[in-house]
Design a protein around this motif. Structure first.
Motif, PDB file in Angstrom:
ATOM      1  N   UNK A 233      26.616 -58.869  72.693  1.00 29.63           N
ATOM      2  CA  UNK A 233      26.279 -60.286  72.857  1.00 29.63           C
ATOM      3  C   UNK A 233      25.015 -60.501  73.684  1.00 29.63           C
ATOM      4  N   UNK A 234      24.329 -59.406  74.047  1.00 23.31           N
ATOM      5  CA  UNK A 234      23.092 -59.514  74.814  1.00 23.31           C
ATOM      6  C   UNK A 234      23.285 -59.456  76.310  1.00 23.31           C
ATOM      7  N   UNK A 235      24.508 -59.569  76.794  1.00 22.54           N
ATOM      8  CA  UNK A 235      24.733 -59.413  78.236  1.00 22.54           C
ATOM      9  C   UNK A 235      24.393 -57.976  78.636  1.00 22.54           C
ATOM     10  N   UNK A 236      23.969 -57.800  79.862  1.00 18.82           N
ATOM     11  CA  UNK A 236      23.449 -56.491  80.267  1.00 18.82           C
ATOM     12  C   UNK A 236      23.694 -56.247  81.738  1.00 18.82           C
ATOM     13  N   UNK A 292      19.585 -60.394  70.860  1.00 18.03           N
ATOM     14  CA  UNK A 292      21.045 -60.388  70.981  1.00 18.03           C
ATOM     15  C   UNK A 292      21.544 -61.612  71.747  1.00 18.03           C
ATOM     16  N   UNK A 293      20.851 -61.988  72.811  1.00 17.92           N
ATOM     17  CA  UNK A 293      21.232 -63.190  73.553  1.00 17.92           C
ATOM     18  C   UNK A 293      21.125 -64.431  72.675  1.00 17.92           C
ATOM     19  N   UNK A 299      25.731 -68.247  67.611  1.00 16.16           N
ATOM     20  CA  UNK A 299      27.096 -68.151  67.097  1.00 16.16           C
ATOM     21  C   UNK A 299      28.066 -68.993  67.915  1.00 16.16           C
ATOM     22  N   UNK A 300      27.840 -69.048  69.211  1.00 19.56           N
ATOM     23  CA  UNK A 300      28.769 -69.763  70.089  1.00 19.56           C
ATOM     24  C   UNK A 300      28.639 -71.275  69.971  1.00 19.56           C
ATOM     25  N   UNK A 301      27.411 -71.766  69.803  1.00 18.34           N
ATOM     26  CA  UNK A 301      27.182 -73.210  69.801  1.00 18.34           C
ATOM     27  C   UNK A 301      27.004 -73.793  68.403  1.00 18.34           C
ATOM     28  N   UNK A 326      15.065 -65.547  62.244  1.00 13.91           N
ATOM     29  CA  UNK A 326      15.623 -66.688  61.515  1.00 13.91           C
ATOM     30  C   UNK A 326      16.975 -67.159  62.017  1.00 13.91           C
ATOM     31  N   UNK A 327      17.272 -66.908  63.286  1.00 12.51           N
ATOM     32  CA  UNK A 327      18.560 -67.327  63.847  1.00 12.51           C
ATOM     33  C   UNK A 327      18.628 -68.838  64.030  1.00 12.51           C
ATOM     34  N   UNK A 328      17.471 -69.465  64.194  1.00 10.51           N
ATOM     35  CA  UNK A 328      17.389 -70.908  64.400  1.00 10.51           C
ATOM     36  C   UNK A 328      16.367 -71.504  63.444  1.00 10.51           C
ATOM     37  N   UNK A 329      16.588 -72.759  63.071  1.00  8.16           N
ATOM     38  CA  UNK A 329      15.624 -73.445  62.209  1.00  8.16           C
ATOM     39  C   UNK A 329      14.318 -73.690  62.957  1.00  8.16           C
ATOM     40  N   UNK A 330      14.437 -74.046  64.244  1.00  9.02           N
ATOM     41  CA  UNK A 330      13.253 -74.339  65.054  1.00  9.02           C
ATOM     42  C   UNK A 330      13.412 -73.758  66.455  1.00  9.02           C
ATOM     43  N   UNK A 331      12.297 -73.262  66.987  1.00 14.64           N
ATOM     44  CA  UNK A 331      12.273 -72.761  68.362  1.00 14.64           C
ATOM     45  C   UNK A 331      11.150 -73.482  69.102  1.00 14.64           C
TER      46      UNK A 331
END
Length: 614
Positions: A233-236, A292-293, A299-301, A326-331
């Motif tokens: 999940x990107x936590x480290x 990963x974060x 996925x969570x939101x 491509x995880x988000x439509x806009x950044x």
């Protein structure tokens, strides 16, 4: 009530002030542009004065004055860290304690003392608010964004305790979902490699990022095996056995040096293949964690929009990779993602969350940052008076003639200092305080680096491109007005490397022409793209348009108007001084046009010796 809110960041690095009213960003500036001390950490006296004077108000007109972090929480973290690790680090603890007591425990009194110099002494203490560091960053990212709702990812060195936060923004609300705490920090991990490769922490991270394409990521497995454990999940978590920064006077220790085969590189010494490979390796690890974060918060939101802030968000290569995923439509990335932007975020958080002011989300999808052109501007009368006092020889041109003359200068490979309109807020010059050049020239990158900027030859330059033409030249369909996204040059604009070229290593790759715009094409065919929009900077837009008419290329080299170790120029006097101390050919300040050959030889000086190297 007036609706004015003043935000302040100071006493660490990149002090700044910002003014907001009813959700509108009115003014913002870093203190370094006035004091001429790079990354100035002092109270932003001159930046605050600018914000107030620009809108003809006093502190009495401000509902609140908001500081960008909570000093007591920071002091708690410092004390707990030293207590947990005692007796290690006692020397640095003893050196730091007097400063902490003054600036952390008694910071409110210190702020009041500084602010009282603006008058209105009776009200100041009651108006002071303090936001948490990462809330300031999150607010700076979400509130000016064009989104009604968005996921927010903040990554930096450390605030009070948090080093990474995942939040959800909705209307006026920001809800914190997850945090990673000190000493586990992606920003400090990257800074540790900045230090180890011989660059200065808090300024050399850009250099490490620029150096990465010259190397091979051969140390990735070593880093992941010994230095950082990354979950899905990107936590480290970092293995603190290899780091010295919690209590020491350096970022890394002997165990870190042993892991990578020797001591840290001495600053200004020759850069070797090891440093290039280390840069490439830590860049790969950084990108993996960021992606990963971002995937986790997506996925969570379920959010389709992402806002970024914090110092790690200035890593435009990682931002570009995130866009590709491509995880988000806009950044949307806050252009002043570092601590300077904390001043703006603090003001916005108080304005929207504490005071309950509504957000002004534009229907055309534009953000609220006004192109980041939020600093001082100068009238032609002020400019000409200043140039006369400097002993300059100049001529005043109308807009059409000025654009014609400068576009022709650029097309003949002259280097141009360009000082127009309002100063940019944040670390990037965006066509207000810029040095410009012809991207078609294969020699321009090296020439500007060595003869104008006085900096390392490997440092890449950014292309400023007309927004409507960006997809014709780069693998990018999105707007990138703040130079915070990296994209590849389109393949049809690139030139194939010969076998001999491919066989080159490291810096030897630098002078190989890779595309039709070689001066802004990095060794991996990437570019840090700035899209230029008529709505936010019509003068710069029209200049690139004129250059396109002459050359067929809608792109200019755009780099900050300064030399290494110097803040970006803030005044016409700064601009003339830099012009005369470098090999710039032309200077344009407002409507005033100057050529180097017309200036007195007596006004030239060894300018690069005036500033401490960063």
């Amino acid at each position: 009530m007036s609706g004015y809110t003043l935000g302040i960041s100071s006493f660490y690095h990149d002090s700044a002030a910002a003014l907001v009213k009813d959700g509108e960003v009115l003014a913002a500036a870093q203190e370094e542009r006035f004091s001429r001390i790079k990354h100035d950490s002092a109270f932003p006296q001159q930046a605050t004065k600018y914000c107030l004077d620009e809108h003809d108000i006093s502190l009495a007109d401000c509902e609140h004055i908001v500081f960008y972090d909570k000093p007591f929480l920071k002091f708690e973290r410092l004390m707990e860290t030293y207590a947990a690790l005692a007796p290690s680090g006692f020397k640095s603890f003893r050196m730091a304690l007097p400063l902490w007591v003054k600036e952390k425990l008694f910071l409110k009194s210190l702020l009041v003392e500084e602010l009282e110099q603006f008058g209105d002494k009776d009200d100041i203490r009651s108006k002071l608010l303090f936001t948490e560091h990462h809330i300031s960053h999150a607010a700076s990212a979400f509130y000016p964004s064009p989104f009604k709702e968005a996921a927010i990812l903040v990554m930096d060195g450390v605030g009070e305790w948090a080093t990474t936060t995942l939040s959800l923004g909705s209307d006026r609300e920001i809800h914190n979902l997850k945090e990673i705490y000190f000493p586990h920090s992606l920003g400090l991990l990257y800074s540790a490699f900045t230090y180890y490769t011989g660059f200065r922490v808090n300024s050399g991270e850009y250099k490490l990022m620029g150096l990465a394409p010259y190397g091979k990521p051969k140390y990735v497995d070593l880093i992941k095996e010994h230095l950082i454990e990354v979950k899905q999940d990107g936590s480290f978590r970092l293995n603190m056995k290899y780091f010295n920064y919690p209590t020491g006077l350096t970022m890394t220790n002997e165990r870190f040096a042993d892991l990578f085969g020797g001591p840290a590189r001495e600053g200004e010494s020759r850069i070797t293949q090891r440093e290039m490979d280390l840069a490439a390796s830590i860049q790969v690890v950084l990108e993996e964690v960021v992606i990963k974060l971002a995937r986790s918060i997506s996925e969570e939101t379920g959010q389709k929009n992402l806002c970024l802030a914090g110092g790690v968000a200035l890593n435009c290569v990682a931002n570009g990779r995130l866009l590709e995923e491509g995880l988000f439509d806009q950044i949307w990335v806050q252009p002043a993602s570092g601590d300077a932007g904390g001043a703006l975020g603090a003001a916005l958080y108080a304005n929207h969350f504490y005071q309950g002011r509504e957000r002004n989300i534009q229907s055309d999808g534009m953000d609220q940052m006004k192109g980041a052109y939020l600093g001082p501007s100068f009238k032609d009368e002020e400019i000409s008076e200043c140039l006369n006092q400097c002993g300059a020889k100049w001529e005043r041109l109308d807009r059409d003639e000025l654009l014609k003359r400068v576009s022709e200068d650029l097309a003949t490979e002259l280097a141009v200092g360009w000082f127009q309109g309002k100063m940019e807020f944040g670390p990037r010059a965006l066509g207000g305080r810029s040095i410009l050049g012809d991207p078609r020239s294969p020699k321009m990158q090296s020439a500007l680096n060595l003869k104008v900027k006085f900096r390392e030859s490997f440092r890449p330059f950014a292309p400023a491109v007309l927004a409507e033409d960006v997809s014709d030249w780069f693998e990018m369909n999105e707007h990138s007005p703040y130079m915070l996204m990296v994209a590849s040059v389109r393949s049809e604009k690139c030139r194939k490397m010969s076998e001999a070229d491919e066989a080159l290593f490291g810096i030897d790759k630098l002078n190989i022409s890779r595309s039709e715009i070689p001066a802004v094409t990095h060794v991996d065919y990437s570019a840090r793209v700035q899209t230029v929009h008529r709505e936010t900077n019509s003068m710069f837009y029209d200049l690139i348009s004129r250059f396109k008419e002459i050359t067929g290329v809608p792109v200019l080299i755009n780099t900050s108007f300064n030399v290494r170790g110097e803040p970006i120029v803030g005044s016409p006097e700064d601009a003339f001084r830099c012009f005369m101390g470098t090999d710039l050919d032309v200077l344009v300040v407002g409507s005033c046009y100057l050529k180097k050959e017309d200036q007195s030889e007596d006004l030239k000086k060894h300018y690069h010796e005036s500033f401490e190297l960063d």
